[in-house]
Design a protein around this motif. Structure first.
Motif, PDB file in Angstrom:
ATOM      1  N   THR A   1     -10.470  -0.275  -1.025  1.00 14.32           N
ATOM      2  CA  THR A   1     -11.132   0.234   0.379  1.00 14.32           C
ATOM      3  C   THR A   1     -10.878  -1.127   1.577  1.00 14.32           C
ATOM      4  N   ALA A   2      -9.995  -1.831   1.243  1.00 13.68           N
ATOM      5  CA  ALA A   2      -9.448  -2.827   2.444  1.00 13.68           C
ATOM      6  C   ALA A   2     -10.826  -3.634   3.001  1.00 13.68           C
TER       7      ALA A   2
ATOM      8  N   THR B   1       0.751  -1.355  -0.113  1.00 16.17           N
ATOM      9  CA  THR B   1       0.160  -0.094   0.091  1.00 16.17           C
ATOM     10  C   THR B   1       0.925   1.391   0.081  1.00 16.17           C
TER      11      THR B   1
ATOM     12  N   ARG C   1      -6.419   3.395   0.876  1.00 12.79           N
ATOM     13  CA  ARG C   1      -6.221   1.950   1.462  1.00 12.79           C
ATOM     14  C   ARG C   1      -5.434   2.253   2.602  1.00 12.79           C
TER      15      ARG C   1
END
Length: 354
Positions: free
Chosen positions: A291-292, A55, A91
């Protein structure tokens, strides 16, 4: 009355929302789910480190690429790069979110310091945000304990009792251009520079906020020194604003859907509100990754100790949870018009409906 009930049932099936059963059985059901979900709450250190790396590193690379294309005179290309960069920033905020819940790493020290560093990049003072977010989790769906860590939501009765300027103010606040345009810029660039909502809670919210502000100022000063103020603003602001808008949208949809759940304090139950007052925002795979998995919000609220990378496993093992509060991407756009809680109908309604 039967026809009205049938029409309401058909409308619920059409939008894919499962209404919670009434009565004490539902409370027991939510408690049962909470016990089951506790089995998914152990984080993996290697997985968490890998998630952080995949990320943060792409975000840095995309930011550098956006600046490089801008320096070559291709501002349009820089703006295009800002879109995926904003996705990685969203994220990164979700990792900060898991750190705030103490779920990203097993140890609190690792969670807190990773969260604080990320908070500088997301313009969100970690310790201050963690406290207000904990209040949000502890009071979700409680009409008598609104105000910290959530969006302002009035009941129909409260709205009708307002004078005309109060109604106008609420209408402006709820307008999409304000909520998802001006609002995110105000929240991340201005409001979070002070411990709003926690200013009387001692020195810790102030320390968190001012330390974050100082770190932000240092980074801005260094980058401005090397690349110039114009390049910094035109590269970084689009990324920040796009990510902020996406973050506010996600938070909005997770609780502002038609058949969410609000109750007065005397009839409110935290587990029931967690399971049925939060949506399952079913997104396409790519958006779910960026968006995890935060769209699996009903599970998250019922058991906030589950790391985000284990949430899909919960739905895989327990498919009966998939349809609880389920909203698709297309259906979510209809939520924008829902602005008031109707205590009689027990659903969110639009201004037009009242």
């Amino acid at each position: 009355m039967p026809n009205t009930a049938l029409q309401r049932s058909n409308r619920q099936e059409a939008v894919g929302v499962v209404q919670p059963p009434s009565g004490g059985d539902d409370v027991l059901n939510a408690r049962r789910w909470q016990r089951i979900l506790s089995n998914y709450s152990t984080p993996s250190r290697l997985r968490s480190i890998a998630e952080l790396a995949i990320t943060a590193l792409p975000l840095v690379m995309l930011w550098a690429a956006a600046w490089f294309t801008f320096s070559l005179g291709h501002a349009w290309a820089s703006l295009l790069i800002a879109i995926p960069a904003a996705g990685f920033l969203v994220r990164l905020f979700m990792i900060q979110h898991d750190c705030g819940h103490g779920t990203f790493f097993a140890g609190r020290l690792a969670n807190d310091w990773v969260g604080r560093v990320i908070g500088v990049l997301t313009l969100t003072p970690y310790d201050c945000w963690r406290r207000s977010h904990a209040i949000h989790h502890a009071t979700t769906g409680n009409l008598d304990r609104r105000g910290i860590g959530d969006l302002d939501t009035l009941t129909v009765r409260e709205y009708r009792a307002l004078p005309w300027w109060g109604r106008l103010k609420y209408r402006l606040y709820r307008h999409p251009l304000i909520m998802f345009g001006v609002g995110p810029a105000y929240l991340f660039l201005l409001q979070q520079r002070l411990p709003v909502g926690l200013m009387r809670n001692g020195w810790q919210p102030w320390a968190s906020t001012m330390a974050t502000n100082l770190a932000i100022a240092v980074i801005v000063a260094v980058l401005t020194w090397f690349i110039g103020i114009k390049a910094f603003l035109l590269v970084h602001l689009p990324i920040t604003l796009l990510a902020g808008t996406a973050g506010v949208w996600l938070f909005y949809v997770q609780h502002q859907f038609e058949h969410t759940m609000w109750d007065r304090d005397d009839s409110w139950d935290l587990r029931q509100a967690a399971l049925h007052g939060s949506s399952h925002y079913e997104l396409p795979a790519l958006l779910r990754w960026f968006t995890a998995n935060i769209g699996i919000h009903h599970v998250h609220h019922l058991s906030s100790r589950i790391p985000y990378y284990r949430l899909p496993r919960v739905l895989h093992d327990h498919p009966e949870l998939r349809d609880v509060g389920r909203i698709t991407l297309l259906q979510s756009f209809q939520c924008v018009r829902l602005v008031l809680w109707d205590e009689a109908q027990r659903r969110l309604v639009s201004f037009r409906e009242i």
